[in-house]
Design a protein around this motif. Structure first.
Motif, mmCIF file in Angstrom:
data_model
loop_
_atom_site.group_PDB
_atom_site.id
_atom_site.type_symbol
_atom_site.label_atom_id
_atom_site.label_comp_id
_atom_site.label_asym_id
_atom_site.label_seq_id
_atom_site.Cartn_x
_atom_site.Cartn_y
_atom_site.Cartn_z
ATOM 1 N N GLU B 278 -16.601 38.490 9.145
ATOM 2 C CA GLU B 278 -16.273 37.810 7.924
ATOM 3 C C GLU B 278 -15.066 38.124 7.172
ATOM 4 N N LEU B 279 -14.290 37.365 6.559
ATOM 5 C CA LEU B 279 -13.166 37.584 5.831
ATOM 6 C C LEU B 279 -13.536 37.242 4.377
ATOM 7 N N ASN B 280 -12.865 38.385 3.558
ATOM 8 C CA ASN B 280 -13.152 38.463 1.996
ATOM 9 C C ASN B 280 -12.305 37.514 1.468
ATOM 10 N N THR B 281 -12.685 36.209 0.616
ATOM 11 C CA THR B 281 -11.813 35.302 0.287
ATOM 12 C C THR B 281 -11.509 35.763 -1.293
ATOM 13 N N PHE B 286 -7.011 37.798 2.371
ATOM 14 C CA PHE B 286 -7.705 36.704 2.775
ATOM 15 C C PHE B 286 -8.152 35.770 1.389
ATOM 16 N N ARG B 292 -6.157 32.994 6.457
ATOM 17 C CA ARG B 292 -7.316 33.023 7.352
ATOM 18 C C ARG B 292 -7.386 32.272 8.487
ATOM 19 N N PHE B 351 -4.028 43.769 7.708
ATOM 20 C CA PHE B 351 -5.269 43.735 7.095
ATOM 21 C C PHE B 351 -6.073 44.810 7.548
ATOM 22 N N TYR B 353 -10.089 45.912 9.191
ATOM 23 C CA TYR B 353 -11.117 45.317 9.749
ATOM 24 C C TYR B 353 -12.017 46.379 9.962
ATOM 25 N N GLU B 399 -11.810 43.779 3.802
ATOM 26 C CA GLU B 399 -10.893 42.616 4.112
ATOM 27 C C GLU B 399 -11.511 41.828 4.743
ATOM 28 N N ALA B 400 -11.905 42.512 6.363
ATOM 29 C CA ALA B 400 -12.468 41.872 7.512
ATOM 30 C C ALA B 400 -13.808 42.635 7.630
ATOM 31 N N SER B 428 -18.509 37.077 1.715
ATOM 32 C CA SER B 428 -17.016 36.684 1.703
ATOM 33 C C SER B 428 -16.569 36.095 0.240
ATOM 34 N N TYR B 468 -15.228 32.915 7.532
ATOM 35 C CA TYR B 468 -15.869 33.671 8.878
ATOM 36 C C TYR B 468 -15.226 32.997 10.101
#
Lengths: 314, 503, 292
Positions: B278-281, B286, B292, B351, B353, B399-400, B428, B468
């Motif tokens: 998942e990526l943090n929007t 992100f 993304r 970024f 992870y 972040e991820a 996210s 994601y």
């Protein structure tokens, strides 16, 4: 002697107190919320808050500590956060497995170490001695988990002689139980064997050089008689001390060995509980381990003093 | 050996190979008798569906307890303890129960029991099923075999929910008799094919045949033994030595070997979960949709499938897997890695992870890192200890974050909590009002065709917005000795033993 | 009593100790051998970037699981196609600094505590030693795991954790030495100034020697501890090529490719062996009782 023992016991109290503070702070200040671990895939803010409340985790730290301390003084270690099982039960359930592993490892270390050390001492300076001395250093240099992995590879995966890991209670099937404990015990006990070997060798050498040994030899006593009856008995005194200290080391090493061989012992429970943030279990195990260690030290000192009349307890 | 992180994370799905599903060819007539030993990937914490949260616990539950509904291998809702149902009125579900069903402690299963169970799940202090049953406002006993569920508002996912833990029926008498230790020893509590005998933690869990099981003639086996074996290599070893008969998962590298061994059966079918990160929007980098998208374009899913999963499973595009009726076979934007398109979207950024120290996760992280580097994106790997990682991802401090989902049989379970605004798993911080509308409509709409359209639309948007990054879809596998027959493969990873026989 | 002559004499005896140590090589071949091994390890660590045939962290997924003696991969490749030989060499760059830092932490913090405790005596000594006892009572590995869990997995935190675990050993040693020193000082004061020279000439070597031995041995222990932590997933993380971590991931593939675990295991064993041998042979060589 009695005053010595009493003094030691008295000194244990502040140390134990420090240990409780230490372990409590350490595990509680570790980031990671046990509620999230417990909830797994069912997490929601309400569920998390509910668990915090149930477990008293929403109270200030010092309050939680005092509550726990109060329980300990009543000899109650509390319940596991994740399984609700009584901590005492969780430990006593797994203690036999660890004790068995430790005992067999100790036996292995003595069976290998003492004869090798004796041979090396008797044949001092020979090739056998050099090889054996190489083993003393080598044996403590190889990581015990690596020994375990190599054993698994050679004897379990390749030759299928021994199982991969796991545990079968002795009561259930003695033969299987022994089959399962062999590899982990060897992995755990090899370092101890090396240490025992070295100490047996050096103390045997010292003893063999003693005047009364030389006198016995001069009088015509056979080598074997000299070695076994006179020398070994006296040489074993420092070995007893070392063995006593090794017991602590074996419990240490058990942590990793139990992990490698999926052995259901206290060591593995400790590691899993740390990773699960199961505060009560970790605190309980560390406390018990600390007490065992201190008592073991005391016993060793007393036994040592009793064995060697030159030592007095001032 | 040991996989500490794996043993705890019931969330990580080991993806295996693609292949046929359904039931195994029955060679011969079923023979009664014998016991089967099943490997569990970790030890359970409770045997009470009330406070259960681990996948492995459900593996045991399905054999002790019956649920109101069941599924067939194609995930269609089928009869369970509910014989027939009328859901024409979306806020009043009318269920007709099976008759003549008794709990393993001898008490009768009836509508009152259903009402008591639902009340227990909804109100008990330690219940984890409360949110599952949120839409049920009351349960009405019509007569012994007829019960009505009154819903606060329409809920198209309720029947699917009642297939799982929230629909499992327990004998209230057994619950009371069990007292504080009920969750450790639920004697006589279920109506299922096997009854609880004993549980020695870290050693074994045994069930015995329920001789008064309401499906006559079943089960065939005299008993089941479960063993917790946290290491997939140890599971394989135990299979080979005959210590266990059935396993749900082995390491992907060993699948080929097992397949070619005539002493064993290996079959698999697409499962219901998804894998990826998942990526943090809600925070840089992100919060920028272009970045993304760049990451999603740069990931080489086929390489992941080959290197990590040994080509077991299929490449994953969105949250809805091939096993679901809502699956969209046209969703293929990220079939191959496209570093050029990735660079065009965004490049030259860095970024972090987050993942755990489990070797497979580490291997995946290193692989992703090199794939993204080819598109000019620098990925730093931050390994955290499991508990810390869970907390940070849940609290949006990432972040991820590498998180997988074991899946739910209804597509709502794979989407709503994840990407609806303020959903429970919406780490996210993704928020799109259109997606919200689709997901909300899918929850209440009783027309499955319209629901599917909602999910197709929502998935398209999600895949494009990439909160994601999906990588692969896993499989549900049967890995057993060749003496096991009558084994039906279900995509939900559950091993249902009622019709299994040994011979 | 003037301190100046004592100081001069102590400098002389330090010099003498150094000469003594250098001369050891001749009389005790084990010391030479061990020193050579340790020096070799340092050399490998230093030169690894130059002598490695491949980049130890470059992922090459298509070339994974190559067996030893494959073209251009002497020891084969691992699960992500990384060259095992290069990773083995680079692993030394990870392990040796760990030994350094851990020993340094243990020595300085522990040594300081022991110094203060031994010198001050009385209540301070009592309190400090109880802290040390408490630290010692914690099972060492569990303490290290707990510390790393608290700080987060990674090489730096592993070093700190191991250093903390090493503190009690140094604290006790230094304290014992300081007490010895105090006792000597007391005796010389009561006997008069002259024996001071003799005492100091013997004392300084006697103080330095155990510390030197302890450093060698605890370096070996530190490397073992770091390997254990990495094996449990709490030490060095990907993509750092660390021997313990390599055993951890290699252990999964024992049946298919045992080299992935055996190579790093042998590397660790050899490294720890060198340090242990150095410590042991130094102890034997410097021990006045065993001088034949």
């Amino acid at each position: 002697m009695t005053t010595y023992v009493l003094r030691r016991l008295a000194l244990m109290v502040p140390v134990a107190f420090l240990v409780t503070i230490g372990v409590f702070m350490l595990i509680h200040l570790t980031p990671g919320d046990p509620a999230l671990i417990i909830l797994g895939e069912d997490r929601s803010p309400q569920a998390i808050a509910a668990i915090h409340q149930q477990l008293g985790l929403d109270q200030p730290l010092y309050v939680q500590y005092l509550i726990w301390l109060g329980h300990i003084l009543h000899l109650d270690l509390g319940r596991s956060i994740t399984t609700h099982q009584s901590v005492t039960t969780a430990i006593t359930e797994r203690l036999p497995a660890t004790l068995e592993l430790g005992a067999v490892a100790l036996i292995w270390s003595l069976l290998v170490g003492i004869p090798l050390g004796t041979i090396a001492a008797v044949r001092r300076g020979s090739i056998a001695d050099r090889l054996a001395t190489g083993f003393t250093v080598g044996g403590v240099s190889i990581p015990n988990f690596f020994i375990g992995i190599v054993l698994i590879f050679a004897l379990s995966v390749s030759l299928r002689l021994f199982p991969f890991g796991g545990y079968v209670p002795f009561i259930q099937d003695p033969f299987e139980n022994l089959r399962h404990v062999v590899l982990p015990a060897i992995a755990l006990g090899t370092a101890g064997a090396a240490i025992n070997m070295r100490f047996t060798r050096s103390s045997m050498i010292e003893v063999l050089n003693n005047d009364y040994i030389r006198t016995a030899r001069a009088k015509g006593a056979s080598w074997r008689r000299v070695v076994f009856i006179h020398a070994l008995k006296n040489a074993l005194i420092p070995v007893v001390t070392i063995v006593g200290l090794q017991i602590g080391g074996i419990i240490e090493g058990a942590v990793v060995t139990e992990t490698v061989f999926t052995w259901p012992g206290v060591g593995r429970l400790a590691v899993e509980s740390i990773l699960n943030r199961d505060y009560t279990v970790v605190q309980g195990i560390v406390l018990l381990a600390a007490f065992s260690y201190m008592f073991a030290n005391l016993v060793v000192d007393v036994v040592y003093g009793w064995l060697d009349p030159r030592i007095s307890f001032a | 050996m040991r996989r500490i992180a794996c043993a705890i994370a019931g969330l990580v799905l080991v993806a295996a190979c693609g292949g046929g599903g359904g039931s195994s060819p029955s060679s011969g007539t079923p023979k009664a008798g014998g016991t089967a030993t099943i490997a569990l990937e970790s030890e359970l914490r409770t045997l009470d569906p009330l406070d259960s949260s681990l996948l492995v616990e459900r593996e045991v539950f399905y054999n002790i307890y019956d649920s109101l509904f069941t599924i067939d291998p194609s995930l269609k809702i089928s009869a369970g303890l509910v014989k027939s149902w009328d859901v024409s009125d979306p806020t009043t579900y009318k269920f007709t129960l099976q008759s003549g069903v008794k709990y393993q402690d001898g008490t009768v299963f009836d509508a009152q029991s259903v009402k008591d169970n639902i009340a227990r799940y909804q109100t008990a202090a330690t219940s984890r099923r409360k949110s599952d049953l949120k839409s049920v406002s009351s349960v009405e006993v019509v007569d012994a075999t007829h019960v009505n569920f009154h819903l606060a508002k329409p809920d198209a996912t309720l029947l699917a929910t009642l297939v799982d833990r929230a629909g499992m029926m327990l004998s209230m008498g057994a619950v009371k008799n069990g007292g504080q230790n009920f969750s450790l020893a639920p004697t006589g509590a279920g109506t299922g094919p096997f009854a609880f005998v004993e549980w020695k933690r870290n050693d074994h869990l045994t069930l015995k045949k329920n001789s008064t099981y309401w499906k006559s003639g079943l089960p065939y086996l005299d008993g089941i033994t479960y063993k917790a074996i946290p290491d997939v290599n140890a599971i394989l070893a135990a299979l080979k030595t005959g210590d266990i008969d059935i396993a749900r998962t082995i390491a992907p590298k060993d699948v080929a070997g097992i397949k070619s061994d005539s002493g064993f059966i290996y079959r698999d079918t697409p499962a219901i979960g998804f894998n990826g990160f998942e990526l943090n929007t809600g925070a840089p980098p992100f919060n920028d949709a272009a970045k993304r998208k760049a990451v999603a374009l740069a990931v080489d899913r086929s390489q992941i499938l080959k290197n990590i999963n040994f080509n077991i499973g299929v490449v994953g595009y969105g949250p809805i897997p091939p096993s679901s009726w809502a699956f969209d076979p046209n969703e293929k934007i990220y079939d191959r890695a496209n570093p050029a398109a990735a660079k065009a979207a965004a490049t030259g950024f860095t970024f972090t992870y987050k993942t755990t120290s489990d070797p497979i996760n580490q291997q995946l992280a290193a692989l992703l890192q090199s794939q993204l580097a080819a598109a000019g994106i620098t990925m730093n790997i931050q390994t955290e200890e499991f508990a810390t990682y869970v907390q940070e991802c849940a609290n949006h401090k990432f972040e991820a974050c590498n998180v997988n989902w074991s899946g739910r049989i209804d597509p709502d379970g794979n989407t709503y909590a994840w990407w609806h605004t303020a959903g429970d798993f919406n780490d996210s911080l993704y928020s799109n009002s259109q997606v919200d509308t689709w997901l909300e409509d899918a929850r209440v709409n009783t027309d499955q065709g319209k629901r599917k359209q909602d999910y197709v639309n929502a998935q398209k948007q999600l895949v494009g917005d990439a909160p994601y990054v999906f990588t692969v879809f896993g499989v549900s596998a049967q890995i057993s000795s060749n003496k096991i027959h009558g084994f039906t493969l279900y995509p939900d990873l559950m091993i249902r033993m009622a019709e299994v026989w040994k011979g | 009593m003037s301190n100046a002559p004592a100081l001069l004499t102590s400098q002389a005896s330090i010099r003498r100790t150094r000469i003594q140590l250098l001369a050891l090589g001749r009389t005790h071949p084990a010391v030479t051998f061990a020193t050579a091994l340790v020096a070799l390890l340092f050399l490998v660590a230093l030169l690894a970037p130059l002598i490695s045939p491949h980049d130890p962290i470059a992922v090459n997924a298509d070339d994974s699981y190559l067996p030893p003696l494959s073209p251009s991969h002497l020891l084969g490749t691992d699960e992500l196609g990384r060259d095992l030989f290069s990773r083995m060499l680079w692993g030394a760059r990870v392990s040796l600094p760990v030994a350094f830092v851990a020993v340094a932490v243990g020595l300085f913090v522990g040594g300081l505590i022991g110094l203060v405790s031994g010198y001050a005596g009385g209540v301070i000594d009592l309190l400090l030693m109880r802290f040390i006892d408490a630290l010692l009572a914690f099972p060492a590995l569990i303490l290290a795991i707990a510390i790393v869990a608290a700080l987060g997995p990674g090489l730096r935190n592993a070093m700190i954790a191991i250093g903390i675990v090493a503190i009690p050993g140094y604290a006790r040693l230094v304290r014992a030495l300081v007490l010895q020193l105090k006792q000597m000082e007391f005796i010389t004061r009561s006997l008069g100034a002259t024996p001071m020279r003799l005492i100091v000439r013997h004392l300084i070597p006697n103080l330095l020697n155990p510390i030197i031995v302890q450093i060698s041995l605890s370096a070996g222990f530190a490397i073992l501890a770091e390997a254990t932590l990495s094996f449990l997933g709490l030490g060095a993380q990907v993509p750092t090529p660390d021997w313990g971590q390599m055993i951890n991931s290699g252990a999964t593939f024992l049946e298919n490719d045992p080299w992935l675990a055996i190579v790093p295991g042998a590397a660790i064993s050899l490294t720890v062996y060198s340090f242990n041998l150095l410590g042991d042979s130094l102890r034997d060589a410097l021990d006045p009782r065993l001088r034949s």
